[in-house]
Design a protein around this motif. Structure first.
Motif, short mmCIF file in Angstrom:
data_model
loop_
_atom_site.label_atom_id
_atom_site.label_comp_id
_atom_site.label_asym_id
_atom_site.label_seq_id
_atom_site.Cartn_x
_atom_site.Cartn_y
_atom_site.Cartn_z
N LEU A 79 0.83 -1.21 0.00
CA LEU A 79 0.00 0.00 0.00
C LEU A 79 0.86 1.26 0.00
CD1 LEU A 79 -2.82 -0.99 2.50
CD2 LEU A 79 -3.14 -0.38 0.08
N LEU A 80 1.95 1.25 0.77
CA LEU A 80 2.84 2.41 0.81
C LEU A 80 3.45 2.70 -0.56
CD1 LEU A 80 4.57 1.85 4.27
CD2 LEU A 80 3.17 3.83 3.60
N GLU A 81 3.66 1.66 -1.37
CA GLU A 81 4.18 1.83 -2.72
C GLU A 81 3.13 2.43 -3.66
OE1 GLU A 81 5.30 -2.07 -4.01
OE2 GLU A 81 6.93 -2.24 -2.54
N ARG A 82 1.84 2.19 -3.37
CA ARG A 82 0.80 2.51 -4.34
C ARG A 82 -0.19 3.61 -3.92
NH1 ARG A 82 -0.44 -3.52 -6.53
NH2 ARG A 82 -2.28 -2.54 -7.39
N ILE A 83 -0.22 3.96 -2.66
CA ILE A 83 -1.16 4.97 -2.18
C ILE A 83 -0.37 6.23 -1.80
CG2 ILE A 83 -2.93 5.53 -0.44
CD1 ILE A 83 -3.73 3.18 -2.28
N GLU A 84 -0.81 7.36 -2.31
CA GLU A 84 -0.14 8.63 -2.01
C GLU A 84 -0.24 8.96 -0.51
OE1 GLU A 84 1.63 10.51 -4.11
OE2 GLU A 84 1.27 9.01 -5.67
N PRO A 85 0.79 9.58 0.05
CA PRO A 85 0.77 9.90 1.48
C PRO A 85 -0.44 10.74 1.90
CG PRO A 85 2.96 10.26 0.57
CD PRO A 85 2.06 9.94 -0.58
N GLU A 86 -0.88 11.66 1.05
CA GLU A 86 -2.03 12.49 1.38
C GLU A 86 -3.30 11.64 1.49
OE1 GLU A 86 1.19 14.42 -0.54
OE2 GLU A 86 -0.19 13.05 -1.53
N GLU A 87 -3.43 10.68 0.59
CA GLU A 87 -4.59 9.78 0.61
C GLU A 87 -4.52 8.86 1.83
OE1 GLU A 87 -8.17 8.85 -0.47
OE2 GLU A 87 -7.03 10.00 -1.93
N TRP A 88 -3.32 8.39 2.12
CA TRP A 88 -3.09 7.54 3.30
C TRP A 88 -3.57 8.26 4.55
CZ3 TRP A 88 -0.54 2.68 3.16
CH2 TRP A 88 -0.26 2.12 4.42
N ALA A 89 -3.16 9.53 4.69
CA ALA A 89 -3.54 10.32 5.87
C ALA A 89 -5.05 10.61 5.87
CB ALA A 89 -2.75 11.62 5.90
N ALA A 90 -5.61 10.95 4.72
CA ALA A 90 -7.03 11.27 4.64
C ALA A 90 -7.90 10.06 5.02
CB ALA A 90 -7.38 11.75 3.23
N ARG A 91 -7.43 8.88 4.70
CA ARG A 91 -8.17 7.65 5.00
C ARG A 91 -7.86 7.10 6.38
NH1 ARG A 91 -12.15 6.90 1.16
NH2 ARG A 91 -11.35 7.76 -0.77
N ASP A 92 -6.93 7.74 7.09
CA ASP A 92 -6.48 7.26 8.40
C ASP A 92 -6.16 5.77 8.30
OD1 ASP A 92 -5.75 7.43 11.05
OD2 ASP A 92 -7.80 7.31 11.81
N LEU A 93 -5.49 5.41 7.20
CA LEU A 93 -5.22 4.01 6.86
C LEU A 93 -4.23 3.40 7.84
CD1 LEU A 93 -5.69 1.70 4.88
CD2 LEU A 93 -4.02 2.73 3.36
N ARG A 94 -4.57 2.22 8.33
CA ARG A 94 -3.69 1.50 9.25
C ARG A 94 -3.79 0.01 8.94
NH1 ARG A 94 -4.43 0.96 15.70
NH2 ARG A 94 -5.22 3.05 15.49
N CYS A 95 -2.67 -0.70 9.06
CA CYS A 95 -2.62 -2.15 8.90
C CYS A 95 -2.05 -2.75 10.18
CB CYS A 95 -1.71 -2.54 7.73
SG CYS A 95 -2.21 -1.86 6.14
N GLY A 96 -2.62 -3.86 10.62
CA GLY A 96 -2.12 -4.52 11.82
C GLY A 96 -2.89 -5.78 12.11
N ASP A 97 -2.79 -6.24 13.35
CA ASP A 97 -3.59 -7.40 13.77
C ASP A 97 -4.70 -6.89 14.69
OD1 ASP A 97 -2.38 -6.99 16.24
OD2 ASP A 97 -1.14 -8.77 16.13
N SER A 98 -5.51 -7.78 15.20
CA SER A 98 -6.65 -7.38 16.04
C SER A 98 -6.22 -6.52 17.22
CB SER A 98 -7.42 -8.60 16.54
OG SER A 98 -8.12 -9.21 15.50
N ALA A 99 -5.14 -6.90 17.86
CA ALA A 99 -4.67 -6.16 19.03
C ALA A 99 -4.33 -4.71 18.68
CB ALA A 99 -3.47 -6.85 19.66
N ASP A 100 -3.82 -4.48 17.47
CA ASP A 100 -3.46 -3.13 17.05
C ASP A 100 -4.69 -2.23 16.91
OD1 ASP A 100 -0.71 -3.67 16.86
OD2 ASP A 100 -0.97 -4.49 14.85
#
Length: 174
Positions: A108-129
């Motif tokens: 995702l970091l390779e393909r999604i622009e940082p501005e879009e990443w921030a606007a979407r509050d995008l996060r990847c992790g496991d359930s605990a995260d």
């Protein structure tokens, strides 16, 4: 010392909290009542996807499913381009471990622009995260794939039920 049991659920649409009721709460004699209101133009709450050509590589706890990584990244890109998802936040939870979440995040970091990443509050992790966090749309990565000469066992112990419940109930809309 008393136990306080919630009876209402305000975050998720009814179909999502219905899943949590079935797998986590009703077996304990509890049923949460969904009280969230939604319009007729809402997103489809649950969208299961079966990837027939998925496979796992690596050994626990570093297993990944490359086909699933690609499918989730491509779906997030489609959602970003779809006006129905404008202004919505996204999260990705790997249900088997952090290695899959990290693989998805790298792509995702390779393909999604940082501005879009921030606007979407995008996060990847496991359930605990995501404990205590929420997103409008959650993508759940199961990781496990059927493989020749390998047995897939049901992950039904309480620890997995809790992980699945947390993962599903982080989504408000889908």
């Amino acid at each position: 010392g008393g136990l306080l049991t919630l009876t209402e659920h305000r975050r998720c649409v009814p179909e999502i909290i219905g899943f949590s009721n079935r797998v986590a709460y009703e077996p304990e004699g509890i049923r949460l009542i969904p009280v969230r209101q939604y319009g007729a133009d809402r997103l489809e709450p649950v969208v299961p996807v079966f990837l027939r050509n998925g496979y796992t590589q690596g050994k626990s706890p570093n297993k990944i499913n490359p086909v699933e990584v690609d499918a989730i990244v491509e779906q997030i890109e489609k959602c970003i381009a779809d006006p129905r998802y404008d202004g919505l936040t996204f999260g990705v939870i790997s249900l088997l471990g952090r290695a899959q979440a990290k693989a998805i995040e790298r792509k995702l970091l390779e393909r999604i622009e940082p501005e879009e990443w921030a606007a979407r509050d995008l996060r990847c992790g496991d359930s605990a995260d995501f404990q205590g966090a929420e997103r409008n749309v959650m993508f759940l990565s199961m990781v496990v794939a059927i493989e020749p000469d390998k047995t897939v066992r049901a992950l039904t112990p309480d620890i997995y039920v809790q992980r699945y419940n947390v993962a599903a109930s982080r989504a408000k809309d889908q």
